[in-house]
Design a protein around this motif. Sequence first.
Motif, mmCIF file in Angstrom:
data_model
loop_
_atom_site.group_PDB
_atom_site.id
_atom_site.type_symbol
_atom_site.label_atom_id
_atom_site.label_comp_id
_atom_site.label_asym_id
_atom_site.label_seq_id
_atom_site.Cartn_x
_atom_site.Cartn_y
_atom_site.Cartn_z
ATOM 1 N N TYR A 22 67.712 81.559 -40.761
ATOM 2 C CA TYR A 22 66.373 81.822 -40.249
ATOM 3 C C TYR A 22 66.517 82.872 -39.161
ATOM 4 O O TYR A 22 67.272 82.682 -38.211
ATOM 5 N N VAL A 124 57.166 84.393 -45.038
ATOM 6 C CA VAL A 124 56.393 83.376 -45.754
ATOM 7 C C VAL A 124 55.107 83.990 -46.314
ATOM 8 O O VAL A 124 54.280 84.512 -45.565
ATOM 9 N N ALA A 127 51.065 83.817 -45.025
ATOM 10 C CA ALA A 127 51.022 83.476 -43.592
ATOM 11 C C ALA A 127 50.700 84.731 -42.779
ATOM 12 O O ALA A 127 51.206 84.947 -41.686
ATOM 13 N N LEU A 130 49.464 84.444 -39.034
ATOM 14 C CA LEU A 130 50.564 84.072 -38.133
ATOM 15 C C LEU A 130 51.528 85.244 -37.934
ATOM 16 O O LEU A 130 51.906 85.570 -36.801
ATOM 17 N N ILE A 162 63.506 84.830 -43.458
ATOM 18 C CA ILE A 162 64.603 83.999 -43.944
ATOM 19 C C ILE A 162 65.487 84.872 -44.833
ATOM 20 O O ILE A 162 64.962 85.632 -45.662
ATOM 21 N N TYR A 180 66.971 70.700 -54.798
ATOM 22 C CA TYR A 180 65.823 69.788 -54.842
ATOM 23 C C TYR A 180 65.302 69.545 -56.253
ATOM 24 O O TYR A 180 64.284 68.896 -56.440
ATOM 25 N N ALA B 41 62.310 68.696 -47.924
ATOM 26 C CA ALA B 41 63.266 69.724 -47.477
ATOM 27 C C ALA B 41 62.941 70.174 -46.053
ATOM 28 O O ALA B 41 61.785 70.463 -45.746
ATOM 29 N N PRO B 42 63.938 70.236 -45.175
ATOM 30 C CA PRO B 42 63.660 70.687 -43.798
ATOM 31 C C PRO B 42 63.055 72.095 -43.752
ATOM 32 O O PRO B 42 62.073 72.319 -43.032
ATOM 33 N N LEU B 43 63.617 73.034 -44.526
ATOM 34 C CA LEU B 43 63.062 74.395 -44.513
ATOM 35 C C LEU B 43 61.652 74.394 -45.109
ATOM 36 O O LEU B 43 60.752 75.085 -44.628
ATOM 37 N N GLN B 46 59.315 73.225 -42.519
ATOM 38 C CA GLN B 46 59.122 74.280 -41.522
ATOM 39 C C GLN B 46 58.104 75.318 -42.033
ATOM 40 O O GLN B 46 57.226 75.768 -41.294
ATOM 41 N N ILE B 47 58.232 75.672 -43.303
ATOM 42 C CA ILE B 47 57.310 76.648 -43.890
ATOM 43 C C ILE B 47 55.893 76.070 -43.932
ATOM 44 O O ILE B 47 54.915 76.741 -43.578
ATOM 45 N N GLN B 50 54.443 76.284 -40.601
ATOM 46 C CA GLN B 50 54.016 77.663 -40.317
ATOM 47 C C GLN B 50 52.655 77.918 -40.950
ATOM 48 O O GLN B 50 51.806 78.589 -40.372
#
Lengths: 183, 280
Positions: A22, A124, A127, A130, A162, A180, B41-43, B46-47, B50
Amino acid sequence: MDQYIQVPLSNEDAEKLSAGDYVYLSGVIYTARDAAHKRMYEALGRGESLPMDMDRNVIYYMGPSPARQGRPIGSAGPTTSSRMDKYAPSLLDLGLKGMIGKGKRSEAVKDAIVRNKAVYFAAVGGAGALLSKSILSSEVIAYDDLGTEAIRRLEVKDFPVIVVIDSKGNNLYETAIKEYCKE
Amino acid sequence: MRTIQVSQITDAIKEMCIEANHFLTPDMDEAMKCAVTSEEAPLGKQILNQLQDNLKIAGADMIPICQDTGMAVIFMEIGQEVHFEGGILEDAINEGVRRGYVDGFLRKSVVADPIYRDNTKDNTPAIIHYEMVPGDKVKITVAPKGFGSENMSRVFMLKPADGIEGVKNAILTAVKDAGPNACPPMVVGVGVGGTFEKCALMAKKALTRPVNERSSIPYVKELEEEMLAKINATGIGPGGLGGTTTALAVNINTYPTHIAGLPVGINICCHVNRHAVREI
Ligand code: SF4
């Protein structure tokens, strides 16, 4: 790992970044999307110079919405990078060090990233409000007639991205999804 | 007969273009909030956080949620008792879009010709779908559509023998191909049946159905739930960077079709699944 990095990107910084990092970028980056890339590509074909030097620079695939009064820019999120795949390898070979966008890249772009030790970042998607808060100033430096697609010089502070494809060719889009996947 | 001035349509559409680009509908807002809690998922989390901040800034500072403020897709459901006065309806609609995009600081993303590509500079023309319905009201839905996700949409002309498994495969194929390009978490609109153009239109319209509302047809409702679970098991996740929230909803509409066909339209939308609805 969170990292604070200056742009234009030094060779050392580009090489130390890994897929999944990040990163907060500060400094100067340039915007260009479909129409500006087509023009730059055609200019190179005619042997003309480009509106900005590619060396160590970072291009943000972005076309902003208009700025309201008192603001440097409107909404300013990334557009889909794959539409620039045709043009990116030539720019990387000219010294371009980083690209910010969203979405998959072609093998040819990945190869050019590795060959030139560059980085592909994702911001992202969706976004834009932001992300606009990390842009301090925006100035059109070329192709003004293209409107939102003109080339802009942006001064950014802690612009969040990222690392998706790093200089070794690791690709976060491929590895993170596997982690995942429950199929 | 009820008379409506077309200037009323212009005013409404102008406001709706601006509203849709700065505020999500309550159902979308709720779905985005729930996703933050459920994402593993942690990321990914986070997204999604955001994106929560993004929505707050968009509304508070009137900065569009996304810089791609879309091509204006407009559904006009016109009661057959309505009579329009004061000009041509289509011109009035486009004037509303023009004022919304110019006065509302929205991006002008429309080119006049698909090959020569000169920007029209006011985001017109809109894509307008008219429908005649009973009554004396006009229901307007303004749905600005971004092209990151539009480009990943598909039409499959399946064979009847492909059946429901074919439909499932088609949906999963489209979603996997879209991946990070369509700014997940996505909303997936699907049209099954009809003809080539009908299935695509149904898919588009399905995106305007609230994401927390399931089909009233039992097998379609089941299919929507099953496909949402399957899509969220792909691992694509927020931003395509891995996770358990790849889609917020799968909305499927169906229609009778021909003995020889099984058309399936899949309209992918991003998390900025925008629309504003008003009745006049
Ligand atoms: S796909 Fe949606 S969120 Fe992504 S850039 Fe386009 S409009 Fe914005």
